[in-house]
Design a protein around this motif. Structure first.
Motif, short mmCIF file in Angstrom:
data_model
loop_
_atom_site.label_atom_id
_atom_site.label_comp_id
_atom_site.label_asym_id
_atom_site.label_seq_id
_atom_site.Cartn_x
_atom_site.Cartn_y
_atom_site.Cartn_z
N SER A 476 0.85 -1.19 0.00
CA SER A 476 0.00 0.00 0.00
C SER A 476 0.88 1.25 0.00
O SER A 476 2.07 1.18 0.35
CB SER A 476 -0.89 0.02 1.23
N PRO A 477 0.32 2.40 -0.35
CA PRO A 477 1.11 3.64 -0.27
C PRO A 477 1.68 3.88 1.13
O PRO A 477 2.82 4.33 1.26
CB PRO A 477 0.09 4.71 -0.66
N MET A 478 0.91 3.57 2.17
CA MET A 478 1.40 3.80 3.52
C MET A 478 2.53 2.83 3.87
O MET A 478 3.47 3.20 4.58
CB MET A 478 0.26 3.67 4.52
N GLN A 479 2.48 1.61 3.39
CA GLN A 479 3.58 0.68 3.59
C GLN A 479 4.83 1.14 2.84
O GLN A 479 5.95 1.02 3.35
CB GLN A 479 3.18 -0.73 3.15
N CYS A 480 4.63 1.67 1.65
CA CYS A 480 5.77 2.21 0.90
C CYS A 480 6.43 3.35 1.65
O CYS A 480 7.67 3.46 1.67
CB CYS A 480 5.31 2.69 -0.48
N ARG A 481 5.63 4.19 2.28
CA ARG A 481 6.20 5.30 3.06
C ARG A 481 7.03 4.76 4.23
O ARG A 481 8.06 5.32 4.58
CB ARG A 481 5.08 6.21 3.56
#
Length: 710
Positions: A476-481
């Protein structure tokens, strides 16, 4: 004795020489550890030297039992180099008996061709008996490719006399040894592909440390193996930088890490941190489960802004001047000056904890300037006393309060108000029964991602020098962050296949995912030529690509040895049992893959028919591990049922198929798999590409329209 027998005898003798040299290297490394303990140097230097010597000795002692070389280069300058997984020498100052595959001179083994010989006259590949532990008698064959400027490559087969084809740009040469290594049955944990790396893979493996790369790899193209070999190459080429900064390999789950765990030690690299995103951010145990709507919102990149505003919403303007007692005197900082300090620090946007200390430091600096004007520079003890004073502490707590990340997340989930979220989204994430405090909260996996986001805003985590991320399309985008924070000053190798994205937040293009990783400029390199999945199976899977809403080139395979059968049957359970029985008459592992609801029925039917099978349960799925030299998933054995070994047959739900592979796959009712979830066709694409040699598709229901030709 024939010339062939004589050549093999010479190479076996050389292998014995190398084995004896490696034994002496191992013994010598142990002696160096003892001697190094008495080295005359500073304590710090002795400790560093001792650690290095102990690590080297441990690596040699734990060297996996395997052949010591897999190739040889005969160069135009008269030199010859044996290529293996570790450098072997009789003495550190002597020329090596075996050259490490990562050394610059070894690159020609992978890159030289008839059009560009790179100084190579002959490239020799050695054929070893399957599952050899390196006994010299297991060296059973050789093949020589004579590279000239006269045209195509000419291959002399000693173990297998099939002619070579392809060459540079044409794929894998079809010599017997290389083809057999790529096509042999997959059993046990994933093994390395150092002996079969192709030129386009080698280019990726040897990319410099400063380069971030994204590999869009179709099934079977070796992207996982490329990532692991790049990790080994970087550690070999940049040892000091990566020993200091660290290298991290992130897989989708622990089973995947177990699956690939033997690759790096086999390449001479141990002690590399291998983890999952969930493990990296695990500040608390997961004790709650989110519904689909809540999970989707929590993984949405807007949550980063929601949490940022919630955290910095705690920063307040001062509402009164500060007076600090100093003996009989009182120092005063006016309200306007205090407001200016807070505004300046906010504008600088440091991590929250750093900002809090800057506010304190600048308030003390304001006192220092007043003290200097009154009586000269104060001492350090005075400055420390002012910084610890109750008045300064109360001011800092009022305008920039100390906070824990759990407090912010609990606040947002208890009463979400941010207008970035819609009313429905706020209802989805709101806790139905808020805990009395964040200390008693039951956190979900998605909550831990949010906590890590706030923790990163408060204080940046240490940065790795390089991170390899596999199955990246499902992040997810938050995991990528979360990953980006851990490689803020390093580089990344991103591995994945958009067509295999199965999570609700799976990426549809690499540009957005790379942006969340903070690597917008990373090159996206497609790998489309497969070595694991036979061509006939790849062609079937490619029919689904047009319906997957992703822009990826269709895969192709260099393997023409596979088998495909798509059969409409009257009763799928009975047909599955029959197909399994037929598969067990052949060599290799068997995977039965179906919708989760059908798995118990299939297991029961196989048991009733006397067929031993193991059910692959939640948590047993692996990550993508494909390409030359890959292996089957956990839970498979080399031989057939009834031998006392783990059954050759595995039955698993489609949701756990990703990353596993079997010699023979039986895909049951594709329509059920496709209809089971929103991204069901993506899941079906994964299922169809798990077969290494043979694929049976059994169905009673009509096949998904995308599977039919036309």
């Amino acid at each position: 004795m024939t010339s062939i027998d004589h050549a093999l005898s010479q190479e076996r003798t050389y292998h014995d020489l190398c084995r004896a040299a490696l034994a002496r290297m191992t013994e010598g490394a142990g002696e160096q550890v003892v001697t190094g303990e008495d080295v005359s140097a500073s304590g710090a230097d002795a400790e560093v030297l001792g650690f290095h010597l102990r690590s080297y000795a441990k690596e040699l002692r734990e060297e996996p039992e395997s052949p010591l070389f897999f190739g040889r280069l005969d160069l135009a300058d008269g030199q010859s180099h044996y290529i293996g997984r570790r450098r072997i020498t009789e003495h550190p100052a002597d020329p090596p008996l075996v050259v490490d595959w990562r050394a610059p001179v070894s690159r020609a083994f992978y890159q030289a061709s008839a059009r560009d010989p790179q100084g190579v006259l002959v490239r020799r590949r050695f054929g070893w008996a399957p599952w050899s532990k390196g006994a010299s008698e297991d060296l059973t064959g050789m093949e020589d490719e004579r590279l000239t400027d006269l045209g195509d490559e000419c291959l002399t087969g000693i173990a297998d006399e099939r002619p070579a084809a392809g060459g540079q740009g044409g794929g894998v040469p079809e010599g017997g040894i290389l083809a057999a290594e790529i096509e042999r049955p997959r059993v046990g944990p994933m093994r390395d592909i150092a002996a079969t790396i192709q030129p386009e893979q080698d280019d990726l493996v040897r990319s410099p440390l400063t380069a971030s790369v994204c590999v869009q790899g179709a099934p079977g193209t070796g992207k996982t193996a490329v990532g692991l070999h790049r990790a080994a190459y970087l550690l070999y080429t940049y040892p000091q930088r990566l020993t200091r900064a660290g290298l991290l390999i992130l897989g989708p789950n622990r089973a995947f890490l177990s699956y690939v765990s033997e690759v790096l030690p086999a390449l001479g690299e141990g002690g590399i941190r291998q983890s999952t995103v969930d493990d990296e951010i695990a500040r608390h145990p997961v004790r709650a489960h989110d519904g689909p709507a809540a999970a989707a919102v929590k993984h949405d990149p807007r949550m980063a802004a929601v949490l940022h505003r919630a955290l910095y919403g705690r920063v307040a303007e001062p509402d009164e001047a500060v007076e600090v007692p100093d003996g009989s005197y009182r120092w005063r900082i006016p309200l306007g000056e205090l407001r200016r300090i807070v505004e300046e620090v906010r504008a600088e946007a440091p991590p929250y904890a750093v900002g809090r200390e800057r506010v304190r430091t600048r308030a003390v600096r304001a006192l220092q300037l007043r003290a200097e004007r009154r009586g000269g520079p104060p001492g350090n003890e005075w400055l420390r006393r002012m910084g610890r004073s109750r008045a300064i502490g109360a001011f800092v707590d009022a305008v920039w309060p100390k906070v824990r990340p759990e407090e912010i997340v609990a606040e947002v989930l208890t009463d979400p108000r941010d207008p970035l979220l819609t009313a429905d989204e706020r209802r989805a994430v709101r806790w139905a029964k808020p805990p009395r405090s964040w200390r008693s909260a039951r956190w979900s996996a998605a909550d831990l991602v949010l906590i890590d986001e706030v923790a990163g805003l408060i204080e940046r985590p240490e940065s790795y020098g390089h991170v390899v991320v596999d199955e990246a399309q499902d992040l997810s985008p938050m995991q990528c962050r979360a990953i980006a924070r851990r490689v803020a000053f390093g580089s990344v190798t991103v591995l994945g296949d958009l067509a295999q994205g199965t999570t609700p937040w799976a990426a549809r293009d690499w540009s957005s995912l790379l942006a969340h990783l903070g690597r917008e400029t990373a090159a996206v390199v497609p790998l489309t030529t497969g070595f694991r999945v036979p061509a006939v199976i790849v062609e079937l899977a490619n029919r689904l690509l047009g319906a997957l809403d992703v822009d990826v080139p269709p895969g192709r395979s260099l393997r023409a040895d596979g088998e495909l059968a798509v059969r409409e049957v009257r009763e799928v359970t009975t047909a599955t049992v029959e197909a399994v029985r037929a598969a067990l008459t052949r060599e290799g592992s068997v995977g039965v893959i179906a919708d989760a609801g059908r798995v118990p029925e299939l297991l029961a039917a196989l048991d009733a028919a006397g067929v031993r099978a193991v059910g692959v349960a939640e948590g047993s799925g692996g990550g993508e591990a494909d390409g030359p030299g890959e292996a089957s998933g956990p839970g498979e054995a080399r031989e057939g049922a009834g031998t006392g070994e783990v059954p050759r047959v595995s039955v698993l739900p489609a949701t756990l198929a990703k990353g596993l592979e079997y010699d023979h796959v039986i895909a049951v009712e594709p329509a059920e798999i496709a209809a089971a979830e929103d991204r069901g066709l993506h899941r079906l694409y994964v299922v169809l590409t798990r077969a290494v040699s043979r694929l049976d598709v059994l169905h009673r229901l009509p096949l998904p329209a995308e599977m039919t030709p036309g």
